[in-house]
Design a protein around this motif. Structure first.
Motif, mmCIF file in Angstrom:
data_model
loop_
_atom_site.group_PDB
_atom_site.id
_atom_site.type_symbol
_atom_site.label_atom_id
_atom_site.label_comp_id
_atom_site.label_asym_id
_atom_site.label_seq_id
_atom_site.Cartn_x
_atom_site.Cartn_y
_atom_site.Cartn_z
ATOM 1 N N ILE A 8 -20.807 5.513 -30.488
ATOM 2 C CA ILE A 8 -21.492 4.220 -30.492
ATOM 3 C C ILE A 8 -21.022 3.377 -29.297
ATOM 4 N N ILE A 9 -21.925 2.500 -28.864
ATOM 5 C CA ILE A 9 -21.595 1.515 -27.824
ATOM 6 C C ILE A 9 -21.600 0.157 -28.504
ATOM 7 N N ILE A 10 -20.633 -0.689 -28.156
ATOM 8 C CA ILE A 10 -20.667 -2.085 -28.616
ATOM 9 C C ILE A 10 -20.656 -2.981 -27.386
ATOM 10 N N LEU A 11 -21.712 -3.762 -27.221
ATOM 11 C CA LEU A 11 -21.805 -4.706 -26.103
ATOM 12 C C LEU A 11 -21.380 -6.095 -26.581
ATOM 13 N N ILE A 17 -16.045 5.362 -29.381
ATOM 14 C CA ILE A 17 -16.588 4.003 -29.297
ATOM 15 C C ILE A 17 -16.405 3.500 -27.875
ATOM 16 N N ASP A 18 -17.490 3.093 -27.234
ATOM 17 C CA ASP A 18 -17.423 2.481 -25.903
ATOM 18 C C ASP A 18 -17.706 0.996 -26.055
ATOM 19 N N ILE A 19 -16.770 0.162 -25.595
ATOM 20 C CA ILE A 19 -16.960 -1.289 -25.707
ATOM 21 C C ILE A 19 -17.183 -1.864 -24.313
ATOM 22 N N LEU A 20 -18.240 -2.654 -24.178
ATOM 23 C CA LEU A 20 -18.613 -3.234 -22.886
ATOM 24 C C LEU A 20 -18.326 -4.731 -22.932
ATOM 25 N N ILE A 50 -11.416 5.272 -28.021
ATOM 26 C CA ILE A 50 -12.032 3.981 -27.692
ATOM 27 C C ILE A 50 -11.938 3.779 -26.182
ATOM 28 N N TYR A 51 -13.064 3.511 -25.547
ATOM 29 C CA TYR A 51 -13.084 3.256 -24.110
ATOM 30 C C TYR A 51 -13.572 1.829 -23.884
#
Ligand code: SAH
Length: 228
Positions: A107-110, A3-6, A33-34
């Motif tokens: 997944i990416i979460i913005l 999971i990449d969180i922006l 998680i990044y």
């Protein structure tokens, strides 16, 4: 799962994603998680990430460029199943969505902030928009943490007792039955006898009845959805 969180406020995500079940899931290698600070991709001395809204509306809007640069960089490195934007007008998070996301690889979460984000990000870069309820928060970080928590606890192995997540509310379309622990009596308040009986079949029957009754009383619409 990755999971990449922006975000423009990475500090808001530090505690929720570093304790309890999520911490253990990370340690077991079930999830990575990044957290990316969008400001690192902003231009100029101030690493600008927001600007005034066209049309003269009050409030600042997150700019497209830093978000585009960051999402493009990530998408060059790997394929993402979903690029999610947390938004009050998105589909409302529920157990079904959490189940679906828990099966994904990347997944990416913005997380939005301020007045929101430049709408072109939503039109051209985002594949899914998720809300955590009909109210407005200051930023998408708490929604992102809620999504991560709901999803990660469903990954097999994240919870030590495998059946535990399966018997939670909503997982079978019903609310969970009541739970009790020691002491058997406190202040004269007792625990239902059947739970102390050791009769596993009777306990299961009681729990099923309670789940059904509580759902009928508190969330009758869940039963209709379950039957349809
Ligand atoms: N002007 C926007 C709200 C901006 S709130 C509107 O009226 O719709 C700032 C950010 O917080 C949003 O961009 C979004 O990422 C996040 N946010 C606020 N409430 C949320 C909710 N209920 N669910 C998910 N994200 C939310």
């Amino acid at each position: 799962m990755r999971i990449d969180i922006l975000t423009v406020v990475p500090e808001l995500l530090e505690s929720p994603l570093n304790h309890s079940i999520i911490k253990r899931a990370k340690a077991k290698g079930l999830v990575e998680i990044y957290i990316h600070n969008i400001r690192d991709y902003g231009k100029g001395n101030y690493h600008q990430v927001d600007d005034y809204a066209f049309g003269g509306d009050a409030g600042m809007v997150m700019m497209i460029e830093p978000v585009y640069t960051l999402i493009s960089k990530l998408c060059e490195e790997r394929k993402y199943d979903e690029i999610i934007y947390t938004s009050p007008d998105g589909e409302i998070l529920n157990q079904g969505i959490a189940n679906e996301l828990s099966l994904m690889e990347n997944i990416i979460i913005l997380c939005g902030h301020y007045k929101g984000i430049d709408h072109r990000i939503r039109e051209h870069l985002i594949t899914r928009e998720i809300s955590i309820g009909d109210y407005v928060l200051s930023g998408g970080e708490i929604p992102a943490a809620a999504i991560c928590d709901a999803v990660i606890r469903l990954i097999p192995g994240a919870i030590s007792d495998e059946t535990s997540a399966l018997s939670d509310s909503f997982q079978d379309g019903l609310l969970a039955p009541p739970t009790y622990t020691r002491p058997k009596e406190f202040n004269g308040w007792t625990v239902p006898e059947v739970l102390l009986s050791g009769n596993l079949a009777a306990i299961k029957k009681w729990q099923d009845e309670q789940a059904l009754e509580r759902t009928k009383a508190l969330r009758p619409e869940l039963l209709e959805e379950r039957e349809s």
